[in-house]
Write a protein that holds these residues in place. Sequence first.
Motif, PDB file in Angstrom:
ATOM      1  N   LYS A  25      34.430  42.966  43.416  1.00  0.00           N
ATOM      2  CA  LYS A  25      35.834  43.302  43.950  1.00  0.00           C
ATOM      3  C   LYS A  25      35.853  44.204  45.102  1.00  0.00           C
ATOM      4  CE  LYS A  25      36.483  47.189  40.782  1.00  0.00           C
ATOM      5  NZ  LYS A  25      37.629  47.725  39.807  1.00  0.00           N
ATOM      6  N   GLY A  26      37.060  44.141  45.437  1.00  0.00           N
ATOM      7  CA  GLY A  26      37.370  45.101  46.810  1.00  0.00           C
ATOM      8  C   GLY A  26      36.702  44.918  48.139  1.00  0.00           C
ATOM      9  N   LEU A  44      25.037  39.000  45.176  1.00  0.00           N
ATOM     10  CA  LEU A  44      26.125  39.596  44.539  1.00  0.00           C
ATOM     11  C   LEU A  44      25.675  40.528  43.342  1.00  0.00           C
ATOM     12  CD1 LEU A  44      29.642  37.883  44.765  1.00  0.00           C
ATOM     13  CD2 LEU A  44      28.808  39.557  42.693  1.00  0.00           C
ATOM     14  N   GLY A  45      25.499  41.749  43.793  1.00  0.00           N
ATOM     15  CA  GLY A  45      25.431  42.663  42.604  1.00  0.00           C
ATOM     16  C   GLY A  45      26.464  43.030  41.953  1.00  0.00           C
ATOM     17  N   ALA A  46      26.501  43.058  40.554  1.00  0.00           N
ATOM     18  CA  ALA A  46      27.792  43.335  39.699  1.00  0.00           C
ATOM     19  C   ALA A  46      27.317  43.775  38.347  1.00  0.00           C
ATOM     20  CB  ALA A  46      28.582  42.172  39.617  1.00  0.00           C
ATOM     21  N   ARG A  47      27.813  44.786  37.649  1.00  0.00           N
ATOM     22  CA  ARG A  47      27.540  45.431  36.429  1.00  0.00           C
ATOM     23  C   ARG A  47      28.389  44.479  35.353  1.00  0.00           C
ATOM     24  NH1 ARG A  47      29.673  51.285  35.377  1.00  0.00           N
ATOM     25  NH2 ARG A  47      31.648  50.243  35.964  1.00  0.00           N
ATOM     26  N   ARG A  51      33.141  39.241  35.581  1.00  0.00           N
ATOM     27  CA  ARG A  51      33.774  39.447  36.931  1.00  0.00           C
ATOM     28  C   ARG A  51      32.736  38.933  38.268  1.00  0.00           C
ATOM     29  NH1 ARG A  51      36.810  45.596  36.919  1.00  0.00           N
ATOM     30  NH2 ARG A  51      38.461  44.680  35.665  1.00  0.00           N
ATOM     31  N   GLY A  52      31.372  39.233  37.797  1.00  0.00           N
ATOM     32  CA  GLY A  52      30.368  38.922  38.836  1.00  0.00           C
ATOM     33  C   GLY A  52      30.427  37.345  39.091  1.00  0.00           C
ATOM     34  N   LEU A  68      24.390  35.636  41.957  1.00  0.00           N
ATOM     35  CA  LEU A  68      24.901  36.781  41.153  1.00  0.00           C
ATOM     36  C   LEU A  68      23.674  37.377  40.683  1.00  0.00           C
ATOM     37  CD1 LEU A  68      26.986  38.572  39.409  1.00  0.00           C
ATOM     38  CD2 LEU A  68      26.611  36.848  37.638  1.00  0.00           C
ATOM     39  N   VAL A  69      23.544  38.722  40.852  1.00  0.00           N
ATOM     40  CA  VAL A  69      22.538  39.756  40.518  1.00  0.00           C
ATOM     41  C   VAL A  69      23.020  40.696  39.459  1.00  0.00           C
ATOM     42  CG1 VAL A  69      20.592  41.166  40.970  1.00  0.00           C
ATOM     43  CG2 VAL A  69      21.093  39.158  42.530  1.00  0.00           C
TER      44      VAL A  69
END
Length: 263
Positions: A25-26, A44-47, A51-52, A68-69
């Motif tokens: 996001k953002g 694309l790093g996401a926790r 959302r990722g 996605l990572v």
Amino acid sequence: MSESQNKQSTNGDDTRIALVTGANKGIGLETARLLGETGATVLLGARDPERGSAAERDLRDEGSDVHLVALDVTDQQSVKAAAARVESEFGRLDVLVNNAGAALGFGAAPSTSDPDQLRTLLDLNTVSVVTVTNAFLPLLRRSAAGRVVNVSSEVGSIGSMTDPEGPFFGMSGSPAYPVSKTAVNMLTALYAKELADTSVKVNAANPGFCATDLNGHSGPRSARQGALVSLHLANLPEDGPSGVLWGHLASAQDPESYGVLPW
């Protein structure tokens, strides 16, 4: 600075491999989008996996090569696992954008601020930069033109915050966020010194006051405008700078004014 200035790859005809943390996001998402638009393979790093995955689908639908990572920058094991995956699947990393971060404690003066908020933001905004950069640095060294972009802020600039004629002199509030970004600036300078004799350049980005979740979407600049700053630093040519804070110049009172800011 225009988007067209950021179309050329720093690695000739090779597809760049770029990792953006906090990219669901953002400004992080817009940075991933811009890198994809310039032809990079975007990690694309996401926790948050949901959302990722949603961000990954959106960018793929737009035509970008996005993967996605799973990456929690505050969890060393998560970071190590992400680095191992990138090494296994791609063998190198050309761009690392340390974008993940948060803000807490707006409105509280330093004398009434919560020390726990400072500890939280130092861990998320600052210590994570060391954790992630150190894990991926061996892969960045394999790049012909490695670029590390640490997303910072002009409110982390001691020079800007203490300039009586500057726009931030009257700014009040908790020290947690500014201090965490001042520390990011110092880390940037130290990594740039260490890597001065390599092909890796390390710089800090000031996206400016952008409308994101971090500030309740109150900023006058768009997330995409903020992401253009990171894109510029990710695309620096061989003779570009290393070890600077670069980005939007609030003092110029011009949404398209960019340059080097004081530490």
